[in-house]
Design a protein around this motif. Structure first.
Motif, mmCIF file in Angstrom:
data_model
loop_
_atom_site.group_PDB
_atom_site.id
_atom_site.type_symbol
_atom_site.label_atom_id
_atom_site.label_comp_id
_atom_site.label_asym_id
_atom_site.label_seq_id
_atom_site.Cartn_x
_atom_site.Cartn_y
_atom_site.Cartn_z
ATOM 1 N N ILE A 267 -25.051 -36.238 8.562
ATOM 2 C CA ILE A 267 -26.253 -36.258 7.710
ATOM 3 C C ILE A 267 -26.045 -35.388 6.473
ATOM 4 O O ILE A 267 -26.412 -35.766 5.367
ATOM 5 C CB ILE A 267 -27.488 -35.764 8.499
ATOM 6 N N GLY A 268 -25.460 -34.202 6.699
ATOM 7 C CA GLY A 268 -25.377 -33.235 5.603
ATOM 8 C C GLY A 268 -24.086 -33.288 4.809
ATOM 9 O O GLY A 268 -24.033 -32.840 3.667
ATOM 10 N N GLY A 269 -23.034 -33.796 5.405
ATOM 11 C CA GLY A 269 -21.721 -33.788 4.764
ATOM 12 C C GLY A 269 -20.828 -32.739 5.392
ATOM 13 O O GLY A 269 -21.267 -31.942 6.230
ATOM 14 N N SER A 270 -19.570 -32.721 4.967
ATOM 15 C CA SER A 270 -18.587 -31.820 5.591
ATOM 16 C C SER A 270 -19.032 -30.366 5.529
ATOM 17 O O SER A 270 -19.701 -29.942 4.591
ATOM 18 C CB SER A 270 -17.240 -31.951 4.886
ATOM 19 N N GLY A 271 -18.633 -29.618 6.511
ATOM 20 C CA GLY A 271 -18.949 -28.198 6.569
ATOM 21 C C GLY A 271 -18.285 -27.593 7.780
ATOM 22 O O GLY A 271 -17.534 -28.270 8.496
ATOM 23 N N SER A 272 -18.571 -26.333 7.999
ATOM 24 C CA SER A 272 -17.960 -25.668 9.146
ATOM 25 C C SER A 272 -18.848 -24.518 9.597
ATOM 26 O O SER A 272 -19.533 -23.893 8.784
ATOM 27 C CB SER A 272 -16.576 -25.139 8.771
ATOM 28 N N SER A 357 -24.524 -39.140 2.719
ATOM 29 C CA SER A 357 -24.987 -37.857 3.271
ATOM 30 C C SER A 357 -25.832 -37.098 2.248
ATOM 31 O O SER A 357 -25.857 -37.457 1.068
ATOM 32 C CB SER A 357 -23.790 -36.993 3.678
ATOM 33 N N LEU A 358 -26.472 -36.022 2.696
ATOM 34 C CA LEU A 358 -27.355 -35.262 1.808
ATOM 35 C C LEU A 358 -26.588 -34.592 0.668
ATOM 36 O O LEU A 358 -27.174 -34.221 -0.342
ATOM 37 C CB LEU A 358 -28.123 -34.199 2.614
ATOM 38 N N ASP A 359 -25.270 -34.431 0.813
ATOM 39 C CA ASP A 359 -24.480 -33.838 -0.273
ATOM 40 C C ASP A 359 -24.014 -34.891 -1.281
ATOM 41 O O ASP A 359 -23.220 -34.600 -2.174
ATOM 42 C CB ASP A 359 -23.284 -33.061 0.290
ATOM 43 N N GLY A 360 -24.489 -36.122 -1.108
ATOM 44 C CA GLY A 360 -24.170 -37.170 -2.073
ATOM 45 C C GLY A 360 -22.909 -37.958 -1.764
ATOM 46 O O GLY A 360 -22.582 -38.896 -2.490
ATOM 47 N N LYS A 361 -22.185 -37.572 -0.702
ATOM 48 C CA LYS A 361 -20.963 -38.310 -0.351
ATOM 49 C C LYS A 361 -21.169 -39.027 0.979
ATOM 50 O O LYS A 361 -22.022 -38.623 1.762
ATOM 51 C CB LYS A 361 -19.786 -37.336 -0.197
ATOM 52 N N SER A 443 -13.905 -33.459 5.834
ATOM 53 C CA SER A 443 -12.753 -32.651 5.407
ATOM 54 C C SER A 443 -12.413 -31.605 6.482
ATOM 55 O O SER A 443 -11.252 -31.208 6.610
ATOM 56 C CB SER A 443 -13.040 -31.972 4.076
ATOM 57 N N ILE A 444 -13.402 -31.155 7.225
ATOM 58 C CA ILE A 444 -13.132 -30.272 8.375
ATOM 59 C C ILE A 444 -13.721 -30.985 9.584
ATOM 60 O O ILE A 444 -14.910 -31.331 9.571
ATOM 61 C CB ILE A 444 -13.811 -28.900 8.212
ATOM 62 N N ASN A 445 -12.905 -31.222 10.583
ATOM 63 C CA ASN A 445 -13.401 -32.000 11.726
ATOM 64 C C ASN A 445 -14.608 -31.316 12.361
ATOM 65 O O ASN A 445 -14.633 -30.092 12.506
ATOM 66 C CB ASN A 445 -12.293 -32.196 12.759
ATOM 67 N N HIS A 446 -15.600 -32.112 12.730
ATOM 68 C CA HIS A 446 -16.825 -31.536 13.299
ATOM 69 C C HIS A 446 -16.601 -30.935 14.677
ATOM 70 O O HIS A 446 -17.490 -30.282 15.220
ATOM 71 C CB HIS A 446 -17.923 -32.608 13.362
ATOM 72 N N GLU A 447 -15.421 -31.161 15.251
ATOM 73 C CA GLU A 447 -15.096 -30.532 16.534
ATOM 74 C C GLU A 447 -13.995 -29.483 16.350
ATOM 75 O O GLU A 447 -13.349 -29.080 17.321
ATOM 76 C CB GLU A 447 -14.639 -31.587 17.543
#
Lengths: 493, 300
Positions: A267-272, A357-361, A443-447
């Motif tokens: 929903i939000g886009g890549s992150g960590s 996603s919410l970050d536009g990508k 870009s960073i795996n969610h797991e």
């Protein structure tokens, strides 16, 4: 008097022993109806000292159960591959190797592997294993870089971003074997019934709203059409004033079988949850918005099922219940949208691309299975040879329901899926959606790994259960608490 | 040399219990010793070479770990509700199926006992459906009376009554023990009470309760230990997470999580020792109070 006192002590000691016995029993889970003390489905023959068989061959043990691999049809394919390698003219025999298969029930596999490592009886090859599970044993794995460079392990025809997924702390701990991109499964019948257009199959395509307007296929659009697709027992949809959220019979949207890092990424886009320094806990801004977005769908719009509804909808397999219009899941879900005996399947479905996603990508989270070699192996070269053989057997990857990492093998995989669904779904599923989503992975795996992974992961899962069961959460406060908890687990035990 | 009768009896007594003593030493005492040693280490089975002595650090950590206190509170809260309920229901059912006026007593005895034969995992999964907020039978029945049933398994408040219902369903064994106690009460006592003008309530209070109190005491001890053992239902319902909001994080589940989810065996062993000490202390306290409320004939 003294005799009485000593008898009393003995009696007390025996009583304590009895209670201890009772407590000892308590520590073990009660057996299920089918006793399976070890959880073993197939066990390897024991090795002699130095990892050699009695006839002097190098014993390479392949441990299965940490991911998929334990179903009956999978056991057949795995056994056949092992037999092929061990045949007189097979590559294992030619290299003086005896490949042995060990398969465990998934719920017992982790404890079994940990026990084998503790007793210095570890296998050589483990897998298939997913990113999350890999993190539980990640620093036990052999660095395969030199084998990849020497092409002993064949990565030809695999996208580089997928190969890099398995570089952890500078070590290539696995190579992609099976990939599971994610996308939107949707129930065509429910869309038709609601008079809605189907979601787009190509990234960049617009969605046509009921009033004819063309809008971006993003999560706001999902929220809007989810309202139309959510219906109560009196037939009111969630846009109507009389809608009764306590008696919902059909939901607009679900995120089946994933956790807050998964929700936040899509929903939000890549992150960590880990800052760049590798030790500071965080919850990025786009992830905060994503969590709030999902929480609003759960408790404000009531368009996504909360825990009580999830349990009631086909025991948690919500899309399969036929009462969920959209469900964001991975390719592996083709396992479970296919009906077993006595189930009422959702027949008329297809897949659409991930919303923006919410970050536009566009971000479509990725699951990927690999094989790895434990660093404790005493015959690394032999283990690599055997692993390469296993990973190049097409029958196995098909039986795992996994999309092959090698691009050239994917066509056969989708053909097999079409055959599987042919009886149920006369319209072919648009599998190009699945392939296209591989270009939009996070870009960073969610797991991805976190310090003190198992405890940190558990803390995030507690947020998940809170969100699904508690209608009165303040998401900002709750996420602040989570970051504090994570910082605590990052710092130690 | 001739042995005295007492010595011969002692010899044969020890001879007969020797296998049990040997088993207890090898399979209970030795593992207990090992668990104590492990509790003084940072043992993680995934890293056997990294095991180190940490002294009493795990014990120190235990006293500052909020989850320990929380899991104890969860266990005690559940015990406070479940123990009186299951003990009361089992005694009530025993009295019901002991009543000569009940037609088909043996059928009812079998029916009430039958749930204990169903594997606990299956029982829990069945009850998960029965207690569902929207589709569960319990809420359907309540709904028929115009009562909106609660979310039994996802509410931090209602989860305890929900789990207690599951426990009540499985009181067959306690019922049988209570039934045996009831059947051992001499009928002359009731006859004497009736002659003295005692009504049903007075007979229950002055004859039945004192006479079944030893059996009740036994059931209480077993149920208390069982409560601190409580694991499977919580594990199955929440996949070991202790949902909702750690409301089902029972002490034993917390112990399991530390040892088998996080592989922190040293700390899990420490928690096991705390569990042992708590259960031992509660058992000793109950035995100390026994003489005040358990009727044991002339020995009272």
């Amino acid at each position: 008097m003294q005799q009485n006192s000593s008898r009393r002590r003995i009696a007390l000691g025996l009583a304590a022993l009895l209670i201890a016995g009772a407590c000892t029993q308590a520590a073990a889970p009660a057996p299920s109806s089918t006793p399976r003390p070890t959880g073993a489905l197939v066990t390897a023959q024991p090795s002699s000292a130095g990892g050699l068989t009695s006839d002097g061959k190098i014993l390479v043990r392949w441990f299965v159960g940490l991911g998929t691999g334990g179903n009956p049809e999978q056991l057949g394919a795995e056994s056949a591959a092992v037999a092929k390698c061990n045949a007189a003219d097979g590559p294992c025999t030619k290299a003086g190797i005896k490949l042995a298969l060990e398969v465990y029930q998934n719920d017992a596999a982790y404890d079994t592997l940990a026990t084998q490592i503790a007793t210095r009886n570890a296998p050589d090859i483990i897998g298939p294993i997913g990113v999350r599970a890999l993190n539980g044993f990640g620093d036990q794995l052999l660095d395969l870089s030199k084998y990849v460079q020497a092409k002993t392990l064949d990565t030809t025809g695999i996208e580089k971003n997928l190969v890099d997924t398995y570089i952890v702390n500078g070590k290539q701990i696995g190579i992609p074997y099976a990939v599971y991109p994610s996308y939107m499964y949707y129930n065509k019948a429910l869309f038709k019934e609601a008079g809605l257009k189907e979601p787009p199959h190509k990234v960049g395509d617009k969605y046509t709203m009921p009033n004819g307007s063309q809008v971006d296929w993003n999560w706001d659009t999902v929220a809007q059409i989810a309202k139309i697709l959510t219906v109560d027992s009196k037939g009111n949809d969630a846009t109507k004033a009389g809608f009764d959220p306590k008696n919902i019979t059909q939901f607009g949207f679900d995120f089946q079988w994933t956790d807050p890092r998964g929700w936040a990424t899509v929903i939000g886009g890549s992150g960590s949850a880990v800052a760049a320094d590798g030790k500071t806990a965080q919850w990025p801004g786009n992830w905060k918005k994503a969590i709030q977005w999902y929480y609003d769908r759960l408790w404000k719009d009531h368009t996504a099922p909360t825990q009580d509804y999830i349990t009631a909808l086909a025991g948690g397999n919500t899309f399969q219940s036929g009462k969920v219009a959209m469900d964001f899941v991975h390719t592996w879900y083709t396992c479970c949208v296919y009906p077993g005996d006595n189930t009422s399947p959702v027949k008329d479905w297809d897949i659409a691309v991930a919303p923006i996603s919410l970050d536009g990508k566009v971000t479509a989270k990725l699951h990927a299975d690999t094989m790895g070699i434990l660093s404790s192996t005493v015959h690394a070269d032999a283990a690599v040879l055997a692993m390469n053989f296993i990973m190049t057997q097409p029958d196995i990857v098909v039986t795992y329901g996994a999309m092959p990492a090698k691009v050239a093998d994917r066509k056969a995989f989708f053909t097999a899926l079409d055959k599987k669904f042919q009886k149920l779904n006369p319209t072919k599923i648009d599998w190009q959606v699945a392939s296209s989503m591989l270009s939009y992975t996070e870009s960073i795996n969610h797991e991805a790994n976190m310090p003190n992974f198992l405890k940190s992961d558990a803390a995030i899962k507690t947020l998940q259960s809170d969100m699904l069961t508690n209608a009165t959460l303040n998401i900002d406060t709750r996420l602040g608490d989570l970051v504090k908890t994570l910082q605590g687990t990052f710092g130690g035990s | 040399m001739m042995l005295t009768l007492a010595r011969r009896e002692s010899f044969w007594g020890f001879a007969f219990i020797a296998p049990w003593i040997l088993g207890a030493l090898v399979f209970t005492l030795l593992p207990m010793g090992a668990s104590f040693v492990i509790s003084l280490t940072n043992f993680d089975p995934r890293y056997p070479d990294a095991v180190q002595s940490v002294g009493f650090a795990n014990y120190q950590r235990m006293f500052s770990d909020p989850l320990v206190l929380q899991s104890l509170a969860v266990t005690v809260k559940f015990a406070a509700l479940m123990l009186p309920l299951t003990l009361g229901v089992s005694l009530g059912l025993a009295m019901l199926v002991n009543n000569p006026k009940l037609l088909g007593r043996n059928v009812f005895r079998t029916l009430f006992y039958m749930p204990t034969q169903i594997p606990i995992v299956a029982t829990t999964l069945i009850w998960q459906g029965v207690l569902n907020l929207h589709t569960g039978w319990v809420n359907y029945v309540l709904g028929a009376f115009g009562i909106a049933g609660p979310d039994w398994l996802n509410s931090t408040v209602w989860v305890y009554p929900g789990l207690s219902l599951i426990s009540v369903w499985g009181t067959g064994t306690m019922m049988l023990i209570a039934l045996a106690g009831l059947q051992s009460i001499p009928t002359e006592l009731y006859e004497a009470a009736r002659i003295d003008g005692a009504g049903k309530w007075a007979q229950f209070r002055n004859v039945t309760l004192p006479m079944v109190s030893p059996v009740f005491f036994y059931n209480l001890i077993i149920a208390l230990i069982g409560t601190f053992q409580y694991f499977t239902q919580a594990y199955v319902l929440t996949n070991g997470r202790g949902d909702p909001d750690n409301a089902t994080l029972f002490f034993n589940l917390n112990l399991y999580r530390e040892g088998w989810r996080y592989y922190d065996m040293g700390y899990a062993a420490t928690l096991a020792w705390l569990l042992f000490v708590i259960v031992l202390a509660l058992t000793v306290i109950l035995f100390r109070t026994r003489s005040r409320w358990v009727f044991e004939g002339a020995a009272r």
